[in-house]
Design an enzyme around this catalytic site. Structure first.
Site, short mmCIF file in Angstrom:
data_model
loop_
_atom_site.label_atom_id
_atom_site.label_comp_id
_atom_site.label_asym_id
_atom_site.label_seq_id
_atom_site.Cartn_x
_atom_site.Cartn_y
_atom_site.Cartn_z
N LYS A 53 0.95 -1.14 -0.07
CA LYS A 53 -0.05 -0.04 0.05
C LYS A 53 0.76 1.33 -0.02
O LYS A 53 0.49 2.34 -0.67
CB LYS A 53 -0.92 0.13 1.21
CG LYS A 53 -1.92 -1.17 1.10
CD LYS A 53 -2.92 -1.15 2.34
CE LYS A 53 -3.85 -2.40 2.34
NZ LYS A 53 -4.52 -2.77 3.59
N GLN A 97 -4.76 -1.56 9.71
CA GLN A 97 -4.60 -2.70 9.11
C GLN A 97 -5.26 -3.95 9.90
O GLN A 97 -4.94 -3.83 11.24
CB GLN A 97 -3.15 -3.22 8.89
CG GLN A 97 -2.99 -4.50 8.00
CD GLN A 97 -3.57 -4.34 6.51
OE1 GLN A 97 -3.68 -3.48 5.70
NE2 GLN A 97 -3.99 -5.60 6.11
N ASP A 120 -10.81 3.05 4.26
CA ASP A 120 -11.28 1.76 4.24
C ASP A 120 -12.81 1.37 4.08
O ASP A 120 -13.31 0.36 3.77
CB ASP A 120 -10.83 0.95 5.59
CG ASP A 120 -9.48 0.13 5.16
OD1 ASP A 120 -9.33 -0.45 4.09
OD2 ASP A 120 -8.65 -0.07 6.08
#
Ligand code: GUN
Length: 293
Positions: A53, A97, A120
């Protein structure tokens, strides 16, 4: 198309097109979008996902920040990090994460993220807005799958769509999106899970199968109708002594035997994975634009 020739849903090629698009969109900005990633602990797969990422950000000209916290970080300390990111005007979007260590409550953490920076799309506000077909950050994997469906012009209207796996990140939001009245929607969606009966019968009816359960090779050729489209979300590390790393990624579909039955199929690696990463870049760009109108 002959019975044995199938379209490969090439996530790497499509991701390259999207990266160029995002890079071009970014070129005229004085300030660059900035994505931050919070990684708690030492899980090998999570570490490599986060590294990808960060690399993606560099590729498209975004800034990035990596915040690495130890496995024994307390929930209170992680909440402080989140509050600091919520206040940090140099960060336009950020992710925590998952999975988190078991002593940290995932929902408490996700609810603490400022929704305007929640690229997200995991905050309950975004989940609710997605359910109501209101503008929201669409989680990256469903976003990537919809981009793939759109690019390869896979018809969804009236299609029998079977999704295997009901996770909050993939299966559940995807079931809502594909059954909505949007252009990529209007499907007749069946969401299968670990308690479902007659899995094979459901799959055999499907015009589109989306496998997102995390069991390597679960979807076998006898479960797939001739001419179906198969999208594989699985990315399990399996042992592979012939690889330098000692492992390789394996999808939820037995690609070798399923592919020739399909009209189109996504490979693992090189299918949904690269498009998921584009979903995150896309949401970061959108977060940046809404914070800098
Ligand atoms: N773990 C697995 N997939 C994801 C994702 O899309 N976002 C975050 N934050 N964690 C994940």
């Amino acid at each position: 198309m002959s019975r044995n020739s199938f379209q490969l849903l090439d996530g790497n090629a499509l991701a390259a097109l999207w990266k160029q698009k995002i890079k071009d969109a970014c070129a005229s900005f004085k300030q660059k979008p900035c994505l931050a990633a919070v990684l708690v602990g030492n899980d090998g797969a999570s570490q490599s996902y986060v590294q990808f990422k960060i690399k993606d950000c560099t590729d498209v000209g975004f800034e990035s920040k990596l915040i690495q916290l130890s496995e024994d970080t307390t929930q209170a300390s992680l909440l402080e990090t989140i509050e600091a990111l919520n206040q940090d005007t140099s960060v336009h979007g950020y992710i925590v994460q998952l999975p988190l260590p078991s002593h940290i409550n995932e929902q408490t953490i996700l609810a603490a993220i400022d929704p305007t920076k929640d690229v997200d799309g995991f905050h309950p506000l975004h989940a609710g807005r997605l359910m109501l077909s209101l503008p929201s950050f669409v989680p990256a994997t469903p976003w990537g799958i919809l981009a793939m469906i759109n690019h390869y012009q896979i018809p969804t209207e009236g299609a029998e769509i079977v999704i295997i796996g009901r996770s909050h990140i993939v299966g559940r939001p995807l079931s809502v999106l594909l059954s909505s009245s949007a252009k990529y929607g209007n499907g007749t969606v069946t969401l299968l899970h670990s308690k479902s009966k007659n899995l094979k019968a459901h799959c055999l009816r499907a015009d589109i199968i989306i496998a997102a359960l995390g069991k390597p090779g679960f979807v076998t050729a006898d479960m797939v109708k001739q001419g179906a489209v198969v999208i594989d979300v699985g990315t399990t590390r399996v042992q592979d002594p012939s690889s330098a790393r000692g492992w390789r990624l394996k999808g939820d579909v037995d690609f070798e035997h399923v592919a020739s039955k399909t009209l189109a199929i996504s490979p693992v690696p090189g299918g949904v994975g690269p498009m998921t990463r584009i979903g995150l870049l896309y949401n970061t760009l959108e977060a940046f634009k809404s914070l800098n109108p």
